[in-house]
Design a protein around this motif. Structure first.
Motif, mmCIF file in Angstrom:
data_model
loop_
_atom_site.group_PDB
_atom_site.id
_atom_site.type_symbol
_atom_site.label_atom_id
_atom_site.label_comp_id
_atom_site.label_asym_id
_atom_site.label_seq_id
_atom_site.Cartn_x
_atom_site.Cartn_y
_atom_site.Cartn_z
ATOM 1 N N PHE A 206 0.807 -1.203 -0.084
ATOM 2 C CA PHE A 206 0.048 -0.027 0.044
ATOM 3 C C PHE A 206 0.868 1.216 -0.035
ATOM 4 C CE2 PHE A 206 -3.170 3.104 1.793
ATOM 5 C CZ PHE A 206 -3.943 3.005 0.852
ATOM 6 N N VAL A 207 2.152 1.265 0.751
ATOM 7 C CA VAL A 207 2.997 2.183 0.647
ATOM 8 C C VAL A 207 3.381 2.736 -0.736
ATOM 9 C CG1 VAL A 207 4.903 3.059 1.722
ATOM 10 C CG2 VAL A 207 3.401 2.144 3.280
ATOM 11 N N VAL A 208 3.805 1.320 -1.280
ATOM 12 C CA VAL A 208 4.420 1.333 -2.628
ATOM 13 C C VAL A 208 3.504 1.739 -3.518
ATOM 14 C CG1 VAL A 208 5.442 -0.025 -4.507
ATOM 15 C CG2 VAL A 208 6.279 -0.328 -1.956
ATOM 16 N N MET A 209 2.035 1.600 -3.480
ATOM 17 C CA MET A 209 1.119 1.939 -4.204
ATOM 18 C C MET A 209 0.811 3.502 -4.108
ATOM 19 S SD MET A 209 -2.767 0.951 -3.993
ATOM 20 C CE MET A 209 -3.379 2.029 -2.548
ATOM 21 N N ILE A 210 0.974 4.089 -3.078
ATOM 22 C CA ILE A 210 0.991 5.746 -2.825
ATOM 23 C C ILE A 210 2.158 6.316 -3.782
ATOM 24 C CG2 ILE A 210 0.946 7.329 -1.532
ATOM 25 C CD1 ILE A 210 -0.492 5.851 0.560
ATOM 26 N N ALA A 211 3.409 5.481 -3.342
ATOM 27 C CA ALA A 211 4.327 6.341 -3.920
ATOM 28 C C ALA A 211 4.293 6.136 -5.335
ATOM 29 C CB ALA A 211 5.603 5.526 -3.552
ATOM 30 N N PHE A 212 4.184 4.992 -6.093
ATOM 31 C CA PHE A 212 3.871 4.790 -7.610
ATOM 32 C C PHE A 212 2.790 5.883 -7.990
ATOM 33 C CE2 PHE A 212 5.555 0.246 -8.033
ATOM 34 C CZ PHE A 212 7.001 0.586 -7.829
ATOM 35 N N LEU A 213 1.679 5.918 -7.439
ATOM 36 C CA LEU A 213 0.610 6.896 -7.843
ATOM 37 C C LEU A 213 1.116 8.192 -7.870
ATOM 38 C CD1 LEU A 213 -2.896 6.966 -6.439
ATOM 39 C CD2 LEU A 213 -1.636 9.128 -6.708
ATOM 40 N N SER A 214 1.791 8.783 -6.921
ATOM 41 C CA SER A 214 2.522 10.099 -6.809
ATOM 42 C C SER A 214 3.403 10.135 -8.019
ATOM 43 C CB SER A 214 2.841 10.408 -5.586
ATOM 44 O OG SER A 214 3.924 9.544 -5.046
ATOM 45 N N ALA B 213 7.526 -9.537 -4.518
ATOM 46 C CA ALA B 213 6.562 -9.494 -5.444
ATOM 47 C C ALA B 213 4.789 -9.202 -5.242
ATOM 48 C CB ALA B 213 6.615 -11.014 -6.181
ATOM 49 N N ARG B 214 4.810 -9.643 -4.045
ATOM 50 C CA ARG B 214 3.453 -9.274 -3.463
ATOM 51 C C ARG B 214 3.117 -7.653 -3.609
ATOM 52 N NH1 ARG B 214 -0.009 -12.882 -1.149
ATOM 53 N NH2 ARG B 214 1.138 -14.041 -2.641
ATOM 54 N N ALA B 215 4.080 -7.128 -2.770
ATOM 55 C CA ALA B 215 3.887 -5.709 -2.461
ATOM 56 C C ALA B 215 4.342 -4.929 -3.874
ATOM 57 C CB ALA B 215 5.162 -5.486 -1.572
ATOM 58 N N LEU C 126 0.828 -5.163 -5.667
ATOM 59 C CA LEU C 126 -0.149 -4.022 -5.040
ATOM 60 C C LEU C 126 0.272 -2.639 -5.402
ATOM 61 C CD1 LEU C 126 -0.760 -5.616 -1.460
ATOM 62 C CD2 LEU C 126 -2.296 -5.733 -3.281
ATOM 63 N N GLY C 127 1.427 -2.336 -5.399
ATOM 64 C CA GLY C 127 2.172 -1.035 -5.634
ATOM 65 C C GLY C 127 1.562 -0.625 -7.090
ATOM 66 N N TYR C 128 1.512 -1.796 -8.048
ATOM 67 C CA TYR C 128 1.119 -1.415 -9.262
ATOM 68 C C TYR C 128 -0.356 -0.847 -9.594
ATOM 69 C CZ TYR C 128 5.088 -1.592 -12.261
ATOM 70 O OH TYR C 128 6.351 -1.311 -12.756
ATOM 71 N N PHE C 129 -1.071 -0.911 -8.542
ATOM 72 C CA PHE C 129 -2.435 -0.525 -8.745
ATOM 73 C C PHE C 129 -2.066 1.053 -8.588
ATOM 74 C CE2 PHE C 129 -3.853 -4.471 -7.378
ATOM 75 C CZ PHE C 129 -5.102 -4.730 -8.064
ATOM 76 N N GLY C 130 -1.153 1.548 -7.896
ATOM 77 C CA GLY C 130 -0.913 3.036 -7.749
ATOM 78 C C GLY C 130 -0.359 3.396 -9.217
ATOM 79 N N PHE C 131 0.535 2.695 -9.801
ATOM 80 C CA PHE C 131 1.520 2.958 -10.941
ATOM 81 C C PHE C 131 0.565 3.130 -12.083
ATOM 82 C CE2 PHE C 131 3.924 1.984 -14.650
ATOM 83 C CZ PHE C 131 5.299 2.636 -14.340
#
Length: 392
Positions: free
Chosen positions: A217-225, A338-340, A343-348
């Motif tokens: 979820f943290v990675v998702m926010i980072a990728f989103l931004s 890989a799992r993180a 999830l991060g790629y939802f933001g990306f």
């Protein structure tokens, strides 16, 4: 409290050690940096507004997540060729984006680009995590710095080519050729990527616990931004602030170059301060930068905001992934990362379309305000990673 990570190698040694993954990260940066700088031209060619453009890109995340889920199956079949072939797939997908002269073809090409990106990224991150495990040295910030460098190069090249009035097909053909060349350099004789699937004989547990989900979820926010700021920065400067095409291309280039420097600095900072402090400080700085972009009245002020976003956001995703890999048990490390990443790629992937929809409804300024709010959530989530460590 997390300890800082010891550094045992010189910078040059780290680059040589991580060369296969670094070249793949650079290639991916070329593609997405070039895409961001070309987005105003794509929008004009398709003759759509931001909301429609965002909807056309909605298939990108779905394809990307599906490809990430399939990566554990594909990697063992391709063996040491899995990483270079994933970069070649990325090059092919990029070339097809340039051939998109109607809405349906563009949507399909973006789905292929999403699948190629998702597959390549999970393999790159897993390979880096393996190297970190083998060497006891953090390599994520260096890897993501290389991605940002590729993004900057791609944005600057496309900005120059757009001034010469090249067609979209020519621009993306150039990007594809350069990407494929870097894919060749990602090959290594012993480059098999392991640990992505469950193996009970190696002591892996099918239950990964909450660590990769909170980290993801943290990675998702980072990728989103990162990706939303990158993808829409050129359009924000050209449309909201009335800048030229050249000024617009400097938006993603400014962000990317800042992130190169900041991530290289983050690589060194991890030897001096804790991961938790770096993660929280990065989120605070990036949120402030997004506020600057949202309120900017000139292109120069927006550049300042992009620099600030780049300084802060640059360290969030690589540091979070490093924490997930380090805090997971050794046998579960690759799967947890890989799992993180998935999830991060939802933001990306969902970041740019989501920002496009917000921009269509409320304007790009409101979209950057939403990005600032999302980044502030990292400050709350970061301490949870420490509490969940070593429980998988």
């Amino acid at each position: 409290m997390t300890a800082s990570i010891p550094q045992k190698y010189t910078f040059f040694t780290l680059v040589v050690l991580a060369r296969p993954a670094l070249t793949a990260f650079f290639a991916m940066g070329l593609v997405w940096g070039g895409f961001a700088a070309c987005l105003p031209q794509i929008k004009a060619a398709l003759n759509v507004h931001e909301g429609t453009l965002g909807l056309l890109m909605m298939g990108t995340p779905l394809a990307g997540v599906l490809a990430i889920a399939m990566a554990p199956v594909i990697a063992p079949l391709l063996g040491r060729f899995s990483l270079p072939l994933s970069v070649f797939f990325l090059a092919i997908a990029a070339s097809l984006v340039g051939l998109s002269h109607n809405l349906a073809v563009f949507a399909g090409a973006m789905m292929l680009l999403g699948a190629a990106t998702g597959n390549a990224d999970v393999l790159m991150n897993a390979r880096v995590s393996m190297m970190e495990n083998q060497t006891g040295t953090s390599l994520m910030n260096l890897s993501y710095a290389t991605y940002s460098l590729g993004m900057a190069v791609g944005a600057v090249l496309v900005g120059m080519v757009r001034m010469l009035e090249f067609s979209l097909s020519d621009i993306f053909a150039m990007i594809a050729i350069l990407t494929a060349l870097w894919g060749v350099l990602s090959y290594e004789a012993h480059g098999q990527i392991t640990g992505l699937s469950v193996s009970k004989t190696e002591g892996q547990s099918p239950n990964l616990g909450l660590l990769p989900y909170v980290g993801g979820f943290v990675v998702m926010i980072a990728f989103l931004s990162e990706n939303a700021t990158e993808s829409w920065s050129a359009l924000h400067i050209e449309q909201t602030l009335g800048g030229s095409a050249q000024e617009g291309s400097f938006g993603p280039a400014t962000l990317a170059l800042t992130m190169v420097v900041a991530r290289l600095a983050g690589q060194g900072l991890l030897t001096k301060i804790s991961e938790l402090k770096l993660l929280m400080a990065g989120a605070l700085i990036a949120a402030f930068g997004a506020l600057i972009v949202a309120t900017a009245q000139t292109a120069f002020a927006a550049y300042g905001g992009f620099v600030t976003v780049g300084v802060g956001a640059s360290v969030i995703s690589p540091t979070a992934l490093t924490m997930v890999g380090r805090l997971a048990t050794p046998h579960n490390r690759a799967r947890a990362v890989a799992r993180a990443t998935m999830l991060g790629y939802f933001g990306f992937f969902f970041g740019p379309p989501a920002v496009g929809l917000i921009a269509h409804l409320f304007g790009l300024r409101a979209a950057y305000l939403a990005t600032a709010f999302a980044l502030s959530m990292v400050i709350i989530l970061a301490p949870l990673l420490i509490k969940l460590g070593r429980k998988i």
